[in-house]
Write a protein that holds these residues in place. Structure first.
Motif, PDB file in Angstrom:
ATOM      1  N   ALA A 197      -2.310   8.833   6.534  1.00 22.12           N
ATOM      2  CA  ALA A 197      -1.494   9.823   5.824  1.00 22.12           C
ATOM      3  C   ALA A 197      -1.733   9.665   4.332  1.00 22.12           C
ATOM      4  CB  ALA A 197      -0.012   9.645   6.148  1.00 22.12           C
ATOM      5  N   GLY A 198      -1.765  10.783   3.625  1.00 22.17           N
ATOM      6  CA  GLY A 198      -2.017  10.695   2.199  1.00 22.17           C
ATOM      7  C   GLY A 198      -1.700  11.981   1.471  1.00 22.17           C
ATOM      8  N   ILE A 199      -1.855  11.944   0.168  1.00 20.95           N
ATOM      9  CA  ILE A 199      -1.567  13.090  -0.690  1.00 20.95           C
ATOM     10  C   ILE A 199      -2.658  13.220  -1.741  1.00 20.95           C
ATOM     11  CG2 ILE A 199      -0.121  11.688  -2.231  1.00 20.95           C
ATOM     12  CD1 ILE A 199       1.609  14.220  -2.654  1.00 20.95           C
ATOM     13  N   GLU A 200      -2.977  14.459  -2.084  1.00 20.37           N
ATOM     14  CA  GLU A 200      -3.948  14.775  -3.133  1.00 20.37           C
ATOM     15  C   GLU A 200      -3.313  15.795  -4.056  1.00 20.37           C
ATOM     16  OE1 GLU A 200      -8.561  15.552  -2.775  1.00 20.37           O
ATOM     17  OE2 GLU A 200      -7.435  17.356  -2.250  1.00 20.37           O
ATOM     18  N   ILE A 244       0.831  -1.205   0.000  1.00 22.53           N
ATOM     19  CA  ILE A 244       0.000   0.000   0.000  1.00 22.53           C
ATOM     20  C   ILE A 244       0.865   1.254   0.000  1.00 22.53           C
ATOM     21  CG2 ILE A 244      -1.719   1.291   1.308  1.00 22.53           C
ATOM     22  CD1 ILE A 244      -2.798  -1.364   2.299  1.00 22.53           C
ATOM     23  N   LEU A 245       1.922   1.253   0.828  1.00 28.72           N
ATOM     24  CA  LEU A 245       2.805   2.419   0.866  1.00 28.72           C
ATOM     25  C   LEU A 245       3.487   2.624  -0.473  1.00 28.72           C
ATOM     26  CD1 LEU A 245       4.399   2.043   4.407  1.00 28.72           C
ATOM     27  CD2 LEU A 245       2.656   3.673   3.682  1.00 28.72           C
ATOM     28  N   ALA A 246       3.833   1.522  -1.142  1.00 30.83           N
ATOM     29  CA  ALA A 246       4.434   1.667  -2.468  1.00 30.83           C
ATOM     30  C   ALA A 246       3.463   2.316  -3.436  1.00 30.83           C
ATOM     31  CB  ALA A 246       4.871   0.294  -2.990  1.00 30.83           C
ATOM     32  N   SER A 247       2.188   1.938  -3.341  1.00 30.24           N
ATOM     33  CA  SER A 247       1.175   2.558  -4.205  1.00 30.24           C
ATOM     34  C   SER A 247       1.085   4.052  -3.946  1.00 30.24           C
ATOM     35  CB  SER A 247      -0.181   1.889  -3.972  1.00 30.24           C
ATOM     36  OG  SER A 247      -0.132   0.531  -4.303  1.00 30.24           O
ATOM     37  N   LEU A 248       1.207   4.446  -2.669  1.00 24.64           N
ATOM     38  CA  LEU A 248       1.169   5.872  -2.343  1.00 24.64           C
ATOM     39  C   LEU A 248       2.333   6.596  -2.989  1.00 24.64           C
ATOM     40  CD1 LEU A 248       0.263   5.739   1.464  1.00 24.64           C
ATOM     41  CD2 LEU A 248      -1.244   6.268  -0.423  1.00 24.64           C
ATOM     42  N   LEU A 249       3.525   5.998  -2.889  1.00 24.15           N
ATOM     43  CA  LEU A 249       4.710   6.656  -3.424  1.00 24.15           C
ATOM     44  C   LEU A 249       4.680   6.735  -4.940  1.00 24.15           C
ATOM     45  CD1 LEU A 249       7.393   5.039  -1.110  1.00 24.15           C
ATOM     46  CD2 LEU A 249       6.497   7.368  -0.992  1.00 24.15           C
ATOM     47  N   ALA A 259      -7.745  17.168 -13.765  1.00 22.70           N
ATOM     48  CA  ALA A 259      -7.751  15.920 -13.013  1.00 22.70           C
ATOM     49  C   ALA A 259      -7.282  16.160 -11.588  1.00 22.70           C
ATOM     50  CB  ALA A 259      -6.859  14.880 -13.687  1.00 22.70           C
ATOM     51  N   THR A 260      -7.729  15.302 -10.694  1.00 25.71           N
ATOM     52  CA  THR A 260      -7.250  15.258  -9.310  1.00 25.71           C
ATOM     53  C   THR A 260      -7.031  13.802  -8.951  1.00 25.71           C
ATOM     54  OG1 THR A 260      -8.462  17.264  -8.687  1.00 25.71           O
ATOM     55  CG2 THR A 260      -7.731  15.824  -6.909  1.00 25.71           C
ATOM     56  N   ILE A 261      -5.872  13.503  -8.365  1.00 24.64           N
ATOM     57  CA  ILE A 261      -5.545  12.144  -7.977  1.00 24.64           C
ATOM     58  C   ILE A 261      -5.168  12.139  -6.509  1.00 24.64           C
ATOM     59  CG2 ILE A 261      -3.111  12.352  -8.656  1.00 24.64           C
ATOM     60  CD1 ILE A 261      -3.294   9.403  -9.589  1.00 24.64           C
ATOM     61  N   SER A 262      -5.565  11.089  -5.799  1.00 24.97           N
ATOM     62  CA  SER A 262      -5.275  11.034  -4.366  1.00 24.97           C
ATOM     63  C   SER A 262      -4.975   9.606  -3.946  1.00 24.97           C
ATOM     64  CB  SER A 262      -6.450  11.586  -3.547  1.00 24.97           C
ATOM     65  OG  SER A 262      -7.598  10.776  -3.698  1.00 24.97           O
ATOM     66  N   ALA A 263      -4.191   9.487  -2.879  1.00 24.85           N
ATOM     67  CA  ALA A 263      -3.863   8.195  -2.292  1.00 24.85           C
ATOM     68  C   ALA A 263      -3.678   8.388  -0.797  1.00 24.85           C
ATOM     69  CB  ALA A 263      -2.598   7.616  -2.922  1.00 24.85           C
ATOM     70  N   LEU A 264      -4.172   7.427  -0.013  1.00 25.14           N
ATOM     71  CA  LEU A 264      -4.132   7.558   1.443  1.00 25.14           C
ATOM     72  C   LEU A 264      -3.974   6.178   2.066  1.00 25.14           C
ATOM     73  CD1 LEU A 264      -6.323   9.742   3.733  1.00 25.14           C
ATOM     74  CD2 LEU A 264      -6.358   7.273   4.075  1.00 25.14           C
ATOM     75  N   GLY A 316      -5.155  -0.347   5.388  1.00 27.10           N
ATOM     76  CA  GLY A 316      -5.559  -0.335   3.990  1.00 27.10           C
ATOM     77  C   GLY A 316      -5.243   0.975   3.309  1.00 27.10           C
ATOM     78  N   GLY A 317      -5.737   1.115   2.106  1.00 24.48           N
ATOM     79  CA  GLY A 317      -5.504   2.322   1.323  1.00 24.48           C
ATOM     80  C   GLY A 317      -6.750   2.746   0.571  1.00 24.48           C
ATOM     81  N   GLU A 318      -6.894   4.047   0.389  1.00 23.90           N
ATOM     82  CA  GLU A 318      -7.976   4.624  -0.405  1.00 23.90           C
ATOM     83  C   GLU A 318      -7.350   5.398  -1.554  1.00 23.90           C
ATOM     84  OE1 GLU A 318     -10.934   5.338   3.456  1.00 23.90           O
ATOM     85  OE2 GLU A 318     -10.249   7.042   2.255  1.00 23.90           O
ATOM     86  N   PHE A 319      -7.762   5.090  -2.772  1.00 18.15           N
ATOM     87  CA  PHE A 319      -7.201   5.708  -3.960  1.00 18.15           C
ATOM     88  C   PHE A 319      -8.338   6.274  -4.810  1.00 18.15           C
ATOM     89  CE2 PHE A 319      -4.736   2.078  -2.584  1.00 18.15           C
ATOM     90  CZ  PHE A 319      -3.450   2.609  -2.445  1.00 18.15           C
TER      91      PHE A 319
END
Length: 660
Positions: free
Chosen positions: A469-472, A5-10, A479-484, A513-516
């Protein structure tokens, strides 16, 4: 899993430095901090479903509206009106707190204190705010997984009388509608909405079950909401005592529905769910509006009755179950806006306290297995919160709350969070952490089943610690993309003891988990949002997956609104709103799955995955009237959210709504 999940965030794409933030008006959210705050400056994952979303997407019930919310897994045992449980970020269904205009409405007589999301119609709702993560530091018990706040329609400030309404009908002998009006006359404003839904419905029992007789489980639902307010005086910069607003609301609802006794169809199994809810609150501006203080009195009563008399298929079974739950509350709430200076802007303090009382009376089950509760409990609380912006880019929030439930100790919860705006890359970085708790329900403390089970009055609260923790990132206007990433540890979970004669704080859970999400806006007439939530939820006491928490849940929503200019309506748009929902295979416990012959499976296993495709289209026919068509479950899938309970088959509705 955490590393994946952290890799997906990065690896989530970040816009280049030249990208410009999408020029949209800030969406103000109240629920997350008690202070209206732009959503992009809140250090919590929030979802807002406004009136336009409700109408464009054809949402009729609260369960409809929440099905596509990231991190929110909804399990409904059939169609409209049937029991619907919400699992937020893998927590239990009793770990989500539901508010109406900021007032808790979870039902005290429900054995676990959970909320039924299948009951509520949305004709009187202006917007729904969903905050995911621990929010007990703001709202107290039950807010471990998150909070859902239903905000009532408000009166227009510039009209004395503004009527609105909707009428629609279609398959399954469905007829629904609402009518209402609101307005403002001087310092007085009001709103009134009546709504109803009648449908023959569909069979809640899955067609694969051989005992399925095709009996439909219909629903007749009605609700009435009345709200009125008055504003006295005005607030000027030098006024010690400024304007005072007094507002009251009263809401009544009654649902009558057919039920099934899985794995059997049951033609004479019926339920009636009736409730009323009301509050009166005041709000006074002091010190030129810098300090706002107010009192609130609230009350509600829920009354549920389920009747299943003997019939040809069940000659000896008999049920006449009654549940009555009441809530009473007093609250004192304050907001103090601090002066800006130097590096500090938009600083505010919130503080207050209150008292709540809940009671439950219930009797359910057969005479030899009768479950009864006759109990009540009270709780007092106090809270303080703060939020401020530093250097015009760092928003920080903090909250602390002390709850003193009657007879079983005290609970102190906290929450800290921050949002860092990074305009150089058109991004916002969020992080927060906090604690939460769920007080034992009245059934868990005082319930009685025959001669062999007694509740445990010495139970402690269920407790949780969570962080996220996440980024948007905005990619131009388009477009807007986010991952948390989120991580929760829940302890002292309540379950049966080894002899099943009482309850204990024995279980623990680890959830992560993660929210994308990705939103595309290639043109002013097209917007599409895709969301994907991946969750791993495990009972760490015995290292098994938590039931009904699928690893993968995804949704796709679009709003396609080209200008058509038909019927002489200037700049009118044909709005097409497709919605796709996917739920992955989810764990089920022993005896919670059924073979096709209706016998239960004595081992734990998986419930198959499923998907739904809904489509809504609307078109203005005059400046005041809009025609629409809604098709639910276009693919006519036979997905079972809970094993042996099937989603309704394909249905279509046509109707007209107006605002005058």
């Amino acid at each position: 899993m955490r590393n994946r999940i952290l890799a997906s965030l990065l690896l989530a794409p970040i816009a280049p430095a030249w990208a410009q933030t999408a020029p949209t008006q800030p969406d103000m959210v109240v629920t997350a901090t008690r202070i209206p705050t732009p959503a992009e400056r809140i250090p919590a994952a929030t979802t807002v479903i406004d009136r336009r979303d409700i109408e464009d997407r054809g949402y009729v019930t609260l369960a409809d509206a929440l099905a596509a919310v990231p991190g929110f897994r909804l399990v409904q045992a059939g169609g409209p009106g049937q029991q619907a449980s919400g699992f937020v970020r893998g927590t239990n269904s009793r770990h989500v707190l539901v508010l109406r205009d900021g007032v808790p409405v979870n039902e005290p007589s429900e054995p676990n204190g959970a909320f039924n999301f299948g009951n509520e119609l949305l004709g009187d709702v202006e917007r729904i705010e969903v905050v995911r993560g621990p929010v007990s530091a703001i709202y107290g018990t039950a807010a471990i997984g998150g909070v859902v706040n239903l905000i009532t329609r408000r009166a227009p400030a510039d009209r004395a009388f503004a009527p609105y309404g909707e009428i629609a009908g279609g398959t399954q002998r469905t007829l629904r509608g609402y009518a209402g009006a609101g307005g403002t006359i001087g310092g007085f404003d009001y709103g009134l909405t009546g709504q109803s839904l009648s449908t023959e419905g569909s069979n809640a029992t899955a067609p694969r079950i051989t005992t399925n007789r095709g009996e439909r489980d219909g629903l007749r639902a009605a609700a009435m909401t009345a709200r009125a307010g008055v504003t006295i005086g005005e607030t000027t910069p030098d006024a010690v005592i400024g304007a005072t607003r007094i507002e009251g609301l009263l809401r009544w609802r009654e649902n009558t529905l057919g039920l099934d006794d899985i794995p059997r169809d049951d033609p004479n199994y019926t339920g009636q769910d009736r409730s009323w809810f009301g509050y009166i609150r005041s709000q006074t501006a002091l010190a030129g509006g810098a300090w706002t203080t107010g009192l609130r009195l609230s009350a509600s009563e829920d009354r549920r009755r389920y009747v299943n008399l003997p019939d040809a298929d069940n000659r000896f079974g008999r049920a006449d179950d009654l549940y009555i739950g009441e809530r009473r509350g007093i609250a004192w709430d304050n907001t103090l806006r601090l002066p800006s200076g130097g590096i500090l802007t938009d600083a505010s303090l919130t503080f207050g306290g209150g008292w709540d009382r809940e009671s439950a009376e219930s009797a359910a089950g057969s005479p030899s297995f009768r479950t009864t509760v006759d109990a009540r409990q009270t709780s007092g609380y106090g809270y303080i919160g703060a939020q401020a912006r530093f250097f015009e880019r760092l928003d920080v929030t903090a909250a602390l709350r002390f709850d003193a439930p009657e007879e079983f100790g005290t609970e102190t919860t906290w929450r800290l969070g921050a949002v860092l705006a990074v305009p150089e890359i058109s991004s916002r970085i969020r992080a927060s952490a906090g604690t939460a708790f769920k007080a034992p329900s009245l059934y868990q403390r005082f319930g009685v089943i025959g001669t062999f089970f007694r509740g445990n009055p010495n139970l402690e609260a269920e407790r949780a610690f969570s962080w996220e923790a996440g980024i948007e990132t905005d990619i131009g206007r388009y477009a807007t993309i986010s991952a948390l990433y989120f991580d929760s540890r829940v302890t002292d979970l309540i379950n049966f003891d080894a002899t099943f004669s009482t309850l204990e704080n024995v279980d623990r859970a680890r959830i992560r988990g993660g929210e994308f999400a990705l939103t595309l806006r290639p043109a002013d007439w097209f917007e599409m949002t895709g969301g994907w939530t991946v969750t791993e939820a495990r009972d760490t006491t015995n290292d098994t997956p938590l039931a009904r928490r699928p690893r993968n849940v995804a949704s796709l929503n679009a709003r396609i609104a080209p200008e058509v200019g038909w019927f002489g309506v200037p700049r009118s748009r044909l709005v097409i709103a497709p919605e796709v929902l996917y739920v992955g295979a989810s764990p089920e416990g022993a005896f919670a799955r059924y073979r096709n012959d209706g016998t239960s499976i004595p081992t734990a296993g998986k419930n198959p995955d499923g998907w739904l495709f809904n489509l809504t289209a609307s078109l203005p026919v005059t400046t005041n009237l809009t025609a629409f068509v809604e098709v639910r479950n276009l693919g006519n899938t036979r997905y079972e959210p809970a094993n042996a309970f099937v989603v309704p088959g394909r249905s279509a509705i046509v109707g007209m709504r107006g605002v005058f």
